[in-house]
Design a protein around this motif. Structure first.
Motif, PDB file in Angstrom:
ATOM      1  N   VAL A   1     117.923 132.414 -44.748  1.00 55.87           N
ATOM      2  CA  VAL A   1     116.821 131.715 -44.218  1.00 55.87           C
ATOM      3  C   VAL A   1     115.383 132.200 -44.608  1.00 55.87           C
ATOM      4  N   TYR A   2     114.538 131.078 -44.789  1.00 59.90           N
ATOM      5  CA  TYR A   2     113.204 131.306 -45.384  1.00 59.90           C
ATOM      6  C   TYR A   2     112.041 130.604 -44.295  1.00 59.90           C
ATOM      7  N   ILE A   3     110.995 131.342 -44.318  1.00 59.33           N
ATOM      8  CA  ILE A   3     109.939 130.818 -43.698  1.00 59.33           C
ATOM      9  C   ILE A   3     108.684 130.532 -44.758  1.00 59.33           C
ATOM     10  N   SER A   4     108.118 129.658 -44.699  1.00 64.85           N
ATOM     11  CA  SER A   4     107.143 129.245 -45.624  1.00 64.85           C
ATOM     12  C   SER A   4     105.919 128.605 -44.929  1.00 64.85           C
ATOM     13  N   PRO A   5     104.781 129.169 -45.318  1.00 58.79           N
ATOM     14  CA  PRO A   5     103.325 128.617 -44.654  1.00 58.79           C
ATOM     15  C   PRO A   5     103.280 127.080 -45.230  1.00 58.79           C
ATOM     16  N   VAL A   6     102.624 126.432 -44.344  1.00 58.28           N
ATOM     17  CA  VAL A   6     101.711 125.320 -44.610  1.00 58.28           C
ATOM     18  C   VAL A   6     100.607 125.569 -45.294  1.00 58.28           C
ATOM     19  N   TYR A   7     100.503 125.173 -46.598  1.00 63.02           N
ATOM     20  CA  TYR A   7      99.188 125.799 -47.493  1.00 63.02           C
ATOM     21  C   TYR A   7      98.189 125.639 -46.560  1.00 63.02           C
TER      22      TYR A   7
ATOM     23  N   TYR B   1     121.308 129.181 -33.452  1.00 60.52           N
ATOM     24  CA  TYR B   1     122.368 128.677 -34.505  1.00 60.52           C
ATOM     25  C   TYR B   1     122.682 129.747 -35.222  1.00 60.52           C
ATOM     26  N   GLN B   2     122.245 130.952 -34.995  1.00 64.17           N
ATOM     27  CA  GLN B   2     122.994 132.235 -35.896  1.00 64.17           C
ATOM     28  C   GLN B   2     122.720 131.875 -37.161  1.00 64.17           C
ATOM     29  N   LEU B   3     121.508 131.341 -37.777  1.00 62.49           N
ATOM     30  CA  LEU B   3     121.683 130.957 -39.225  1.00 62.49           C
ATOM     31  C   LEU B   3     121.482 131.925 -40.249  1.00 62.49           C
ATOM     32  N   THR B   4     121.234 133.265 -39.794  1.00 64.43           N
ATOM     33  CA  THR B   4     121.320 134.241 -40.920  1.00 64.43           C
ATOM     34  C   THR B   4     122.782 134.628 -41.145  1.00 64.43           C
TER      35      THR B   4
ATOM     36  N   ILE C   1     120.003 127.630 -48.468  1.00 61.96           N
ATOM     37  CA  ILE C   1     118.744 128.082 -47.693  1.00 61.96           C
ATOM     38  C   ILE C   1     118.646 127.182 -46.710  1.00 61.96           C
ATOM     39  N   VAL C   2     118.046 127.699 -45.334  1.00 52.63           N
ATOM     40  CA  VAL C   2     117.572 126.856 -44.398  1.00 52.63           C
ATOM     41  C   VAL C   2     116.155 127.193 -44.469  1.00 52.63           C
ATOM     42  N   LYS C   3     114.912 126.332 -44.662  1.00 55.75           N
ATOM     43  CA  LYS C   3     113.687 126.744 -44.783  1.00 55.75           C
ATOM     44  C   LYS C   3     113.027 126.087 -43.619  1.00 55.75           C
ATOM     45  N   PHE C   4     111.985 127.025 -43.129  1.00 53.22           N
ATOM     46  CA  PHE C   4     111.131 126.499 -42.010  1.00 53.22           C
ATOM     47  C   PHE C   4     109.818 126.521 -42.612  1.00 53.22           C
TER      48      PHE C   4
ATOM     49  N   HIS D   1     126.469 123.134 -39.407  1.00 52.77           N
ATOM     50  CA  HIS D   1     127.833 123.189 -39.342  1.00 52.77           C
ATOM     51  C   HIS D   1     128.379 123.151 -40.879  1.00 52.77           C
ATOM     52  N   HIS D   2     127.591 122.748 -41.878  1.00 53.49           N
ATOM     53  CA  HIS D   2     128.116 122.475 -43.092  1.00 53.49           C
ATOM     54  C   HIS D   2     127.227 123.357 -44.030  1.00 53.49           C
ATOM     55  N   ILE D   3     126.352 123.912 -43.888  1.00 51.22           N
ATOM     56  CA  ILE D   3     125.536 124.831 -44.642  1.00 51.22           C
ATOM     57  C   ILE D   3     126.589 125.896 -45.068  1.00 51.22           C
ATOM     58  N   LYS D   4     126.265 126.632 -46.420  1.00 47.54           N
ATOM     59  CA  LYS D   4     127.085 127.765 -46.704  1.00 47.54           C
ATOM     60  C   LYS D   4     126.198 128.883 -47.035  1.00 47.54           C
ATOM     61  N   LYS D   5     126.891 130.036 -47.309  1.00 45.18           N
ATOM     62  CA  LYS D   5     125.987 131.287 -47.506  1.00 45.18           C
ATOM     63  C   LYS D   5     125.252 131.230 -48.909  1.00 45.18           C
ATOM     64  N   GLN D   6     125.326 130.247 -49.865  1.00 43.06           N
ATOM     65  CA  GLN D   6     124.444 130.196 -50.655  1.00 43.06           C
ATOM     66  C   GLN D   6     123.382 129.376 -50.549  1.00 43.06           C
TER      67      GLN D   6
END
Length: 220
Positions: A176-182, A168-171, A147-150, A140-145
């Protein structure tokens, strides 16, 4: 006073300014114990740190002549008086401030800050063993600037990330970023998953610093 375990200049390995120079301030301690944590040493109770005032931190940043600043950890939002530091940094119009936070600590109060900095906020997926610690109210408190990272370590993580993004309609609310566990998931499989589910406005990103220096390097 703030518990600083590292301060160094490198490139941003991820985020909106990936590949650009940044000065990193790493704080001690974390309230989570993720299975894939790559800075677990900074979370130990006996980790060595330097106590610094907010003025000393800003002086150290200014001495680098680097404009991008990343506050990280550990979990930076656990530091006493972190609001005062972030508010102080935000007053400097020449700096671009990013705070990396693990998704379990409220970011609500920081909305009061004029020129509020960017938050890169994790949502911990099942393979982290920390999903139950996630604070959903933060959405509820994130803004367009922001990043939510998975951070994704398995196909089930990918499915869960997609569920949360859609639920949560995050985009519509943030980047919104997805990043692999190395070393834990095939990158091409992540791309195919994104194609299959038409994951528009989601950014896949790898950690540049690990590609350049390897998974174990510190101070990079």
């Amino acid at each position: 006073m703030y518990k600083v375990v590292e301060k160094f200049v490198s490139i941003n390995g991820e985020g909106r300014r990936a590949g650009q120079l940044a000065v990193f301030i790493r704080f001690a301690n974390c309230n989570l114990d993720c299975s894939y944590c790559d800075t677990a040493w900074a979370n130990e109770d006996d980790v060595a740190y330097t106590l610094m005032t907010k003025e000393e931190i800003v002086e150290a940043i200014k001495a680098t002549d680097v404009k991008n600043v990343t506050l990280t950890g550990g979990e930076p939002l656990l530091q006493d008086e972190i609001f005062e530091l972030i508010d102080y940094l935000s007053k400097d119009q020449e700096l671009f401030i990013e705070i990396e936070t693990n998704g379990s600590v409220s970011i609500k109060e920081f909305s009061k800050i004029t020129n509020r900095p960017l938050f890169t906020m994790d949502y911990k997926l099942p393979s982290s063993n920390m999903e139950e610690k996630m604070l959903i109210d933060n959405f509820h408190h994130i803004k367009k600037q922001d990043i939510v990272k998975f951070v994704v370590g398995s196909s089930s993580d990918l499915e869960r990330a997609r569920d949360i993004i859609d639920q949560y309609q995050l985009t519509k609310k943030s980047n919104v970023y997805i990043s692999p566990v190395y070393g834990k998931i095939d990158l091409d499989a992540m791309v195919e998953f994104m194609k299959k589910y038409k994951m528009n406005e989601v950014t896949m990103q790898v950690q540049l610093h690990k590609i350049i220096w390897g998974a174990e390097a510190k101070g990079v």
